[in-house]
Design a protein around this motif. Structure first.
Motif, PDB file in Angstrom:
ATOM      1  N   THR A   1      25.603  40.184  50.844  1.00 14.21           N
ATOM      2  CA  THR A   1      26.461  40.403  49.967  1.00 14.21           C
ATOM      3  C   THR A   1      27.453  39.821  49.360  1.00 14.21           C
ATOM      4  OG1 THR A   1      27.924  42.002  50.261  1.00 14.21           O
ATOM      5  CG2 THR A   1      25.802  42.774  49.351  1.00 14.21           C
ATOM      6  N   THR A   2      27.878  39.195  48.038  1.00 14.86           N
ATOM      7  CA  THR A   2      28.617  38.571  47.845  1.00 14.86           C
ATOM      8  C   THR A   2      29.328  39.097  46.639  1.00 14.86           C
ATOM      9  OG1 THR A   2      27.581  36.115  48.318  1.00 14.86           O
ATOM     10  CG2 THR A   2      29.070  35.776  46.379  1.00 14.86           C
ATOM     11  N   THR A   3      31.282  38.756  46.586  1.00 16.76           N
ATOM     12  CA  THR A   3      31.830  39.720  45.815  1.00 16.76           C
ATOM     13  C   THR A   3      32.994  38.058  45.061  1.00 16.76           C
ATOM     14  OG1 THR A   3      33.198  39.886  47.604  1.00 16.76           O
ATOM     15  CG2 THR A   3      32.317  41.806  46.469  1.00 16.76           C
ATOM     16  N   THR A   4      33.880  38.479  44.531  1.00 18.79           N
ATOM     17  CA  THR A   4      34.904  37.330  44.037  1.00 18.79           C
ATOM     18  C   THR A   4      35.427  38.093  43.487  1.00 18.79           C
ATOM     19  OG1 THR A   4      33.918  38.294  41.438  1.00 18.79           O
ATOM     20  CG2 THR A   4      32.653  36.411  42.666  1.00 18.79           C
ATOM     21  N   LEU A   5      36.978  36.657  43.989  1.00 19.53           N
ATOM     22  CA  LEU A   5      38.502  36.263  43.563  1.00 19.53           C
ATOM     23  C   LEU A   5      38.053  35.492  42.151  1.00 19.53           C
ATOM     24  CD1 LEU A   5      39.208  36.526  47.663  1.00 19.53           C
ATOM     25  CD2 LEU A   5      38.362  38.161  45.719  1.00 19.53           C
ATOM     26  N   ALA A   6      39.474  35.434  41.817  1.00 14.69           N
ATOM     27  CA  ALA A   6      39.644  34.748  41.157  1.00 14.69           C
ATOM     28  C   ALA A   6      39.768  33.317  41.706  1.00 14.69           C
ATOM     29  CB  ALA A   6      41.323  35.129  40.906  1.00 14.69           C
TER      30      ALA A   6
END
Length: 392
Positions: free
Chosen positions: A258-263
């Protein structure tokens, strides 16, 4: 009387040469932040909780490389508390420099490059095997560092593994996790998926692996830079991908696929370098400025609220150059794609070009806060005009 050409020639001979450096950033095994080659020196900024105040410690020592190569890169060998420097010396580009972080000492390892092109490649250092894997001109190579924390008397050698399936025009985007090399932005591979080379079995997986976001979106199929997050124990399980436009920071977990995001980073710099510890992602931009964003694995709420901050401790010791005067070298290896004609605030435009490399001489070395002599072309032109007026 001296002729006009002679006087003009003397004037230009008196102009100092601008000396540019190619710094790099990494960590030691205790996750003290290390910045090499900034303003001609090397710096230890300590651990993450101290980065926003004080001044970094000067760790410059004899035997260090000059950090004048094009696109110098550095890598932490965590088991040995050693830092390996590739392309740290433009006069000896095949040499590999080793910083023993425990002893705070340098040594230079001779490397037999053979037919490996030391001027054009992208590389990762595998955590468990301590082996470099590099892609150069569509060919995969490796360099076995064994347990080196000081140089051997005998050379180590780059070895050809096999031809990659990507084609000669591929501009490599490589990341390490779980002893696998992940290739992003591969031609004919769907956005959000990676082609994978399995290190321990030395083969390319036949099918790409998808890493979707929870909202159904995907990592964009675009060029960018990467950094792998370390673990307190074991191999890296996650890596960050930062597109060249700096719009977001994508964190890929290869355990959950899976992939998540940061600024995205505050400074949008296609030519920035990145390094990660367990709990932070650090950017070194083309002016020599360092910034970081905190990260907590598995805590999406905390990560969503995280923001980038300057590593003030390094800036106090080695002030970066102004962004307006910085050249757009590609420190991490790939020649940056053309940017828009007008860069927004906080953006450092990438150089236009093709090809991929950790060290690509077709790009210009960035100033990275290390321009020894800044030349005013307007002042030179004024002096020449005044000279001609005097003589006439």
């Amino acid at each position: 009387m001296l002729s006009v050409p002679t006087l003009v020639s003397l004037l230009f001979l008196a102009i100092p040469t601008a000396v540019r450096a190619s710094p790099c950033v990494t960590f030691d095994a205790d996750f003290n932040l290390l910045a090499f080659g900034l303003n001609g020196k090397d710096w230890n900024a300590g651990q993450q909780d101290s980065w926003t105040s004080g001044s970094a410690t000067d760790i410059t020592a004899s035997g260090r490389p000059p950090f004048d190569g094009t696109n110098t890169t550095c890598y932490l060998a965590q088991f040995f508390n050693a830092v390996y420097i590739l392309n740290g010396d433009k006069s000896n580009p095949s040499d590999l420099h080793i910083y023993d972080a425990g002893a705070k000492s340098w040594s230079t390892q001779s490397v037999d490059a053979g037919s490996f092109d030391v001027s054009s490649f992208k590389a990762i250092l595998d955590h468990d095997t301590n082996v470099f894997y590099a892609l150069s001109h569509d060919e995969l190579w490796f360099l076995d560092m064994g347990s080196l924390k000081t140089a051997n008397a005998s050379a180590v050698a780059w070895q050809d593994v096999e031809q990659s399936p990507f084609g000669a025009d591929y501009d490599p985007v490589m990341a390490l996790a779980q002893n696998h090399v992940h290739f992003l932005d591969v031609p004919n591979v769907p956005a959000g998926s990676a082609d994978i080379f399995v290190i321990h079995f030395s083969f390319f997986q036949p099918q790409p692996q998808a890493y979707p976001l929870d909202d159904g979106k995907t990592i964009p199929a675009t060029h960018g830079q990467t950094a792998s997050f370390f673990q307190s124990e074991g191999v890296q399980q996650e890596f960050a991908f930062i597109p060249d436009d700096g719009s977001l920071t994508y964190v890929v977990n290869v355990e959950t696929n899976t992939t998540t995001t940061l600024a995205g980073p505050t400074t949008k710099d296609a030519n920035a370098q990145y390094a990660a510890s367990i709990t932070a992602l650090v950017q070194l931009d083309s002016t020599g400025a360092l910034s970081f964003i905190p990260y907590k694995q598995g805590d999406d709420t905390t990560n969503a609220a995280a923001a980038w901050s300057a590593v003030a401790k390094v800036a106090a010791a080695a002030p970066p150059a102004s962004s307006g005067g910085a050249s757009s070298a590609s420190p991490s290896g790939s020649t940056a794609k053309s940017g828009s004609s007008t860069a927004p605030t906080g953006t450092i435009k990438g150089a236009s070009g093709t090809g991929a490399s950790v060290a690509s001489p077709t790009g210009s070395a960035g100033s990275n806060g290390a321009v020894a002599n800044v030349i005013s072309l307007g002042g030179i032109a004024g002096a020449v005009i005044a000279l001609f007026a005097f003589l006439h």
